[in-house]
Scaffold this active site. Sequence first.
Site, PDB file in Angstrom:
ATOM      1  N   LYS A  30      38.616 -88.437  -7.432  1.00 55.10           N
ATOM      2  CA  LYS A  30      38.455 -87.543  -8.588  1.00 55.10           C
ATOM      3  C   LYS A  30      39.815 -87.139  -9.138  1.00 55.10           C
ATOM      4  O   LYS A  30      40.626 -86.540  -8.431  1.00 55.10           O
ATOM      5  CB  LYS A  30      37.690 -86.285  -8.127  1.00 55.10           C
ATOM      6  CG  LYS A  30      36.935 -85.602  -9.237  1.00 55.10           C
ATOM      7  CD  LYS A  30      35.958 -84.599  -8.646  1.00 55.10           C
ATOM      8  CE  LYS A  30      35.767 -83.417  -9.554  1.00 55.10           C
ATOM      9  NZ  LYS A  30      35.047 -82.322  -8.880  1.00 55.10           N
TER      10      LYS A  30
ATOM     11  N   HIS B  95      38.483 -67.203  -7.340  1.00 50.79           N
ATOM     12  CA  HIS B  95      39.012 -67.685  -6.057  1.00 50.79           C
ATOM     13  C   HIS B  95      39.905 -66.619  -5.417  1.00 50.79           C
ATOM     14  O   HIS B  95      39.801 -66.349  -4.212  1.00 50.79           O
ATOM     15  CB  HIS B  95      39.872 -68.940  -6.243  1.00 50.79           C
ATOM     16  CG  HIS B  95      39.141 -70.161  -6.682  1.00 50.79           C
ATOM     17  ND1 HIS B  95      39.575 -70.936  -7.731  1.00 50.79           N
ATOM     18  CD2 HIS B  95      38.034 -70.773  -6.196  1.00 50.79           C
ATOM     19  CE1 HIS B  95      38.762 -71.976  -7.878  1.00 50.79           C
ATOM     20  NE2 HIS B  95      37.810 -71.892  -6.954  1.00 50.79           N
TER      21      HIS B  95
ATOM     22  N   SER C 214      36.236 -73.350 -12.148  1.00 59.44           N
ATOM     23  CA  SER C 214      37.423 -74.075 -12.621  1.00 59.44           C
ATOM     24  C   SER C 214      37.055 -75.066 -13.714  1.00 59.44           C
ATOM     25  O   SER C 214      37.783 -75.224 -14.703  1.00 59.44           O
ATOM     26  CB  SER C 214      38.078 -74.829 -11.459  1.00 59.44           C
ATOM     27  OG  SER C 214      38.549 -73.943 -10.479  1.00 59.44           O
TER      28      SER C 214
ATOM     29  N   ARG D  88      28.375 -67.427  -5.951  1.00 56.67           N
ATOM     30  CA  ARG D  88      28.281 -66.812  -7.283  1.00 56.67           C
ATOM     31  C   ARG D  88      26.855 -66.440  -7.630  1.00 56.67           C
ATOM     32  O   ARG D  88      26.604 -65.434  -8.274  1.00 56.67           O
ATOM     33  CB  ARG D  88      28.823 -67.785  -8.346  1.00 56.67           C
ATOM     34  CG  ARG D  88      30.327 -67.924  -8.307  1.00 56.67           C
ATOM     35  CD  ARG D  88      30.791 -69.057  -9.157  1.00 56.67           C
ATOM     36  NE  ARG D  88      30.294 -70.332  -8.619  1.00 56.67           N
ATOM     37  CZ  ARG D  88      30.771 -71.512  -8.935  1.00 56.67           C
ATOM     38  NH1 ARG D  88      31.738 -71.604  -9.813  1.00 56.67           N
ATOM     39  NH2 ARG D  88      30.302 -72.606  -8.397  1.00 56.67           N
TER      40      ARG D  88
END
Length: 167
Positions: free
Chosen positions: A41, A17, A127, A90
């Site tokens: 969440k 990040h 993460s 990514r």
Amino acid sequence: MATAVCPGSFDPVTNGHLDIIARAARLFDHVSVAVLVNHSKQGMFSVEQRVQMLRDVTSSQPTVSVESFEGLLVDFCAERGIGAIVKGLRAVTDFDYELQMAQMNARLTGVETVFVPTAPEWSFLASSLVKEVAVHGGDVSGLVPPLVLAEMNQHVREQMIDRLGEG
Ligand code: PNS
């Protein structure tokens, strides 16, 4: 002044990040890092903790600011006159969903999305993986900033103490 937003959950912020945020800051006059408040969440860290960690680790970058947001990202952008969303990609597996979101956001308000290729050294980083490794006692140093590593270790210790208390 051209401002971009780097949105995400940042639970917690990783070196991947930070690389995207730093590169966005070289492309835009100002970068607003926006942490999503997701009531459905439960994260490892509260949104307030995530914002604070992000502020700490970006404190040397004067053109980067951090805040949280609820609701649609396009509304966050419209309220602040932000014309671009910066996202790291990514791998091709990221692309399908990111393209969908970019096209939906563009349709909603015309906001542009700029994709930045993740640096190869962080292409495996997420993460969720960092958390999984850390809670099982694996070493995630070098994948997150030292301050975040300390917070994660603290969180893992607290969880262990809670579990011992329950047992
Ligand atoms: O770090 P994440 O969880 O991959 O980030 C996803 C995020 C926060 C960028 C995305 O879920 C988002 O923009 N959420 C805000 C709600 C929204 O605008 N939804 C419509 C997307 S087209």
